[in-house]
Write an enzyme that holds these catalytic residues in place. Structure first.
Site, PDB file in Angstrom:
ATOM      1  N   ASN A  41      -5.309 -41.571  15.279  1.00 37.15           N
ATOM      2  CA  ASN A  41      -5.954 -41.288  16.562  1.00 37.15           C
ATOM      3  C   ASN A  41      -7.408 -41.740  16.455  1.00 37.15           C
ATOM      4  O   ASN A  41      -8.225 -41.077  15.817  1.00 37.15           O
ATOM      5  CB  ASN A  41      -5.852 -39.778  16.836  1.00 37.15           C
ATOM      6  CG  ASN A  41      -6.624 -39.365  18.078  1.00 37.15           C
ATOM      7  OD1 ASN A  41      -7.085 -40.199  18.847  1.00 37.15           O
ATOM      8  ND2 ASN A  41      -6.769 -38.060  18.267  1.00 37.15           N
ATOM      9  N   TRP A  42      -7.712 -42.852  17.073  1.00 36.94           N
ATOM     10  CA  TRP A  42      -9.059 -43.418  16.928  1.00 36.94           C
ATOM     11  C   TRP A  42     -10.096 -42.667  17.759  1.00 36.94           C
ATOM     12  O   TRP A  42     -11.295 -42.926  17.652  1.00 36.94           O
ATOM     13  CB  TRP A  42      -9.070 -44.892  17.347  1.00 36.94           C
ATOM     14  CG  TRP A  42      -8.177 -45.780  16.537  1.00 36.94           C
ATOM     15  CD1 TRP A  42      -7.452 -45.434  15.426  1.00 36.94           C
ATOM     16  CD2 TRP A  42      -7.920 -47.171  16.770  1.00 36.94           C
ATOM     17  NE1 TRP A  42      -6.755 -46.520  14.965  1.00 36.94           N
ATOM     18  CE2 TRP A  42      -7.025 -47.598  15.762  1.00 36.94           C
ATOM     19  CE3 TRP A  42      -8.356 -48.099  17.721  1.00 36.94           C
ATOM     20  CZ2 TRP A  42      -6.557 -48.912  15.693  1.00 36.94           C
ATOM     21  CZ3 TRP A  42      -7.891 -49.402  17.653  1.00 36.94           C
ATOM     22  CH2 TRP A  42      -7.005 -49.804  16.643  1.00 36.94           C
ATOM     23  N   LYS A  43      -9.646 -41.801  18.635  1.00 33.63           N
ATOM     24  CA  LYS A  43     -10.558 -41.093  19.550  1.00 33.63           C
ATOM     25  C   LYS A  43     -11.459 -42.116  20.255  1.00 33.63           C
ATOM     26  O   LYS A  43     -10.981 -43.204  20.562  1.00 33.63           O
ATOM     27  CB  LYS A  43     -11.342 -40.021  18.787  1.00 33.63           C
ATOM     28  CG  LYS A  43     -10.374 -39.114  18.008  1.00 33.63           C
ATOM     29  CD  LYS A  43     -10.993 -37.897  17.407  1.00 33.63           C
ATOM     30  CE  LYS A  43      -9.925 -37.136  16.634  1.00 33.63           C
ATOM     31  NZ  LYS A  43     -10.415 -35.906  16.042  1.00 33.63           N
ATOM     32  N   HIS A 137      -4.189 -32.461  22.533  1.00 27.75           N
ATOM     33  CA  HIS A 137      -5.128 -32.475  21.407  1.00 27.75           C
ATOM     34  C   HIS A 137      -6.241 -31.446  21.656  1.00 27.75           C
ATOM     35  O   HIS A 137      -6.662 -31.256  22.793  1.00 27.75           O
ATOM     36  CB  HIS A 137      -5.734 -33.872  21.250  1.00 27.75           C
ATOM     37  CG  HIS A 137      -6.471 -34.029  19.972  1.00 27.75           C
ATOM     38  ND1 HIS A 137      -7.753 -33.559  19.812  1.00 27.75           N
ATOM     39  CD2 HIS A 137      -6.109 -34.551  18.786  1.00 27.75           C
ATOM     40  CE1 HIS A 137      -8.143 -33.797  18.573  1.00 27.75           C
ATOM     41  NE2 HIS A 137      -7.171 -34.408  17.928  1.00 27.75           N
ATOM     42  N   GLU A 277      -2.408 -28.895  14.244  1.00 32.25           N
ATOM     43  CA  GLU A 277      -3.786 -29.275  13.962  1.00 32.25           C
ATOM     44  C   GLU A 277      -4.702 -28.066  14.101  1.00 32.25           C
ATOM     45  O   GLU A 277      -5.182 -27.764  15.209  1.00 32.25           O
ATOM     46  CB  GLU A 277      -4.236 -30.353  14.957  1.00 32.25           C
ATOM     47  CG  GLU A 277      -3.444 -31.632  14.859  1.00 32.25           C
ATOM     48  CD  GLU A 277      -4.314 -32.824  15.192  1.00 32.25           C
ATOM     49  OE1 GLU A 277      -4.350 -33.742  14.376  1.00 32.25           O
ATOM     50  OE2 GLU A 277      -4.977 -32.816  16.235  1.00 32.25           O
ATOM     51  N   GLY A 283     -12.106 -32.938  11.871  1.00 34.04           N
ATOM     52  CA  GLY A 283     -13.390 -33.626  12.046  1.00 34.04           C
ATOM     53  C   GLY A 283     -14.256 -33.668  10.807  1.00 34.04           C
ATOM     54  O   GLY A 283     -14.000 -32.971   9.810  1.00 34.04           O
ATOM     55  N   GLY A 345      -7.415 -38.532  12.225  1.00 30.24           N
ATOM     56  CA  GLY A 345      -8.582 -38.954  13.008  1.00 30.24           C
ATOM     57  C   GLY A 345      -9.461 -39.873  12.189  1.00 30.24           C
ATOM     58  O   GLY A 345      -9.194 -41.068  12.049  1.00 30.24           O
ATOM     59  N   GLY A 346     -10.519 -39.308  11.586  1.00 28.08           N
ATOM     60  CA  GLY A 346     -11.538 -40.086  10.871  1.00 28.08           C
ATOM     61  C   GLY A 346     -10.974 -41.120   9.907  1.00 28.08           C
ATOM     62  O   GLY A 346     -11.373 -42.290   9.914  1.00 28.08           O
TER      63      GLY A 346
HETATM   64  P1  PGA Z   1      -9.527 -35.680  11.536  1.00 27.11           P
HETATM   65  O1  PGA Z   1      -8.939 -35.512  13.015  1.00 27.11           O
HETATM   66  O2  PGA Z   1      -8.471 -36.381  10.717  1.00 27.11           O
HETATM   67  O3  PGA Z   1     -10.756 -36.531  11.718  1.00 27.11           O
HETATM   68  O4  PGA Z   1      -9.825 -34.330  11.031  1.00 27.11           O
HETATM   69  C1  PGA Z   1      -7.602 -35.196  13.227  1.00 27.11           C
HETATM   70  C2  PGA Z   1      -7.323 -35.169  14.703  1.00 27.11           C
HETATM   71  O5  PGA Z   1      -8.197 -34.755  15.471  1.00 27.11           O
HETATM   72  O6  PGA Z   1      -6.233 -35.569  15.145  1.00 27.11           O
END
Ligand code: PGA
Length: 364
Positions: A41-43, A137, A277, A283, A345-346
């Site tokens: 998930n690149w956000k 999410h 999650e 994050g 995410g990251g």
């Molecule tokens: P993260 O995010 O891997 O950066 O903790 C996960 C997500 O929000 O799906």
């Protein structure tokens, strides 16, 4: 991280042994086998051009990996361009990959069309060729509310000074309800100042926690996505306060039961993956949940799926974990009997990390 003694199988059936689910490794392509799913998930990161370059780098490192499904979720602007690079003809020709590479959207709106400035309809996403949509999410359930300052005006009006001004204004309006004026006058008294301040504090926290998408909105998005034939990655997870109050299972039960209210067993089995999650683990600067915490909640969620859809479907349901997954901890996480993949995410923005996640359990 220390090397793992036992490496989780990459394709497996799940069987109950003495009341506990276990992964039993199977050959690739066995009917009914579970294929792990890794989604990046690149956000709000990467332009379409940057996204394509990033994906090509990852695909080069994952050539021939056809035993797990993996997907990329760029911002809306990157979907169309990325589709060209994820077409099966291109993937098989260039990277020896199959239909296991997925185009994923980060969100969706549930109405078909109309005056919804800025929103994207289910038909628009399926037309591009989106395979799957992330829904619910925590960024959307809660975190975005604070940027839109939802509820700020309500909070401001809760101060005694503001309420006193409201009373004066009301008094000047013809036909204003005298009982309302009387009630307001009662609560604005000096002796209630402390009470009002306390209430405002609680309300502020409440608004911060719940000012995003409601369970009802999420349910509608699930149905709209399925209605267009796309798959769903449905997120759930408790915040730090709920965990501290021992409410983790209640929160998740509520979120999932309500979101899946109108999803039948056949559709669930074919089209829905769930992602646990915990909000407090997501994050930069946060720590992932511990292996025990992930195990506990995944066991709970699988039990819930069993209650909703029966044992057979519970065994094959894909449950992902998300919250600071990276190339180093994925092996340990995938070793858990209840985890079938990750929502990342990251680390999904880092070529090496995300490639390692896709290649979990394989030599470098
Ligand atoms: P993260 O995010 O891997 O950066 O903790 C996960 C997500 O929000 O799906």
């Amino acid at each position: 991280m220390a090397a793992l003694d036992v490496i989780a199988p990459r394709n497996y059936h799940r069987e109950k042994v003495a009341g506990k689910w276990q992964k039993v490794g199977t050959e690739l392509g066995m009917p009914g086998a579970v294929r792990p799913l890794m989604v990046g998930n690149w956000k709000m990161n990467l332009t379409p051009k940057q996204g394509v370059a990033h994906v090509i780098n990852i695909l080069s490192r994952c050539q021939g990996i056809i035993d797990v499904d993996f997907g990329f979720a760029p911002p809306y602007t990157g979907l169309d361009k990325l589709r060209d690079y994820l077409k099966p003809e291109f993937l098989s020709g260039q990277f020896n990959l199959g239909k296991n590479v997925l185009l994923v959207a980060q969100d969706i709106f549930f109405e078909k069309k109309g005056a919804f400035t800025g929103e994207i309809s289910p038909g628009m996403l399926s037309d591009i060729g989106v395979d799957s949509v992330i829904i619910g999410h925590s960024d959307r359930r809660t975190n975005l509310g604070k940027y839109f300052q939802i509820g700020e005006s309500v909070l401001k009006r809760m101060s005694p000074d503001h309420l006193a001004q409201d009373i004066e204004r009301l008094k000047k309006i013809d036909g204003a309800n005298p009982r309302l004026i009387e009630a307001l006058s009662q609560i604005t008294g000096e002796s209630n100042r402390w009470l009002l301040d306390e209430l405002a504090k609680h309300l502020a926290q409440e608004l911060k926690d719940r000012s995003g998408e409601s369970d009802d909105v999420i349910r509608k998005k699930v149905l709209a996505t399925l209605g267009e034939g796309m798959d769903v990655i449905l997120c759930c997870g408790e915040n730090a306060e709920a965990r501290a109050e021992n409410l983790t299972f209640n929160v998740i039960d509520n979120q999932l039961t309500r979101a899946l209210e109108s999803v039948d067993a056949v559709t669930f089995r074919k089209k829905v993956a769930l992602a646990y999650e915990p909000v407090w683990a997501i994050g930069e600067g946060k720590k992932p949940a511990t292996i025990n915490e992930i195990d506990d909640v995944h066991t709970f969620i699988r039990g819930l799926v069993e209650k909703l859809y029966g044992e057979e479907i519970a065994g094959s349901a894909r449950l992902l974990y998300g919250g600071n997954v990276n190339g180093s901890n994925i092996g340990e996480i995938m070793n858990l009997p209840g985890v079938d993949g990750a929502l990342v995410g990251g680390a999904s923005l880092k070529t090496e990390d995300f490639s390692k996640i896709i290649r979990f359990g394989l030599p470098d």
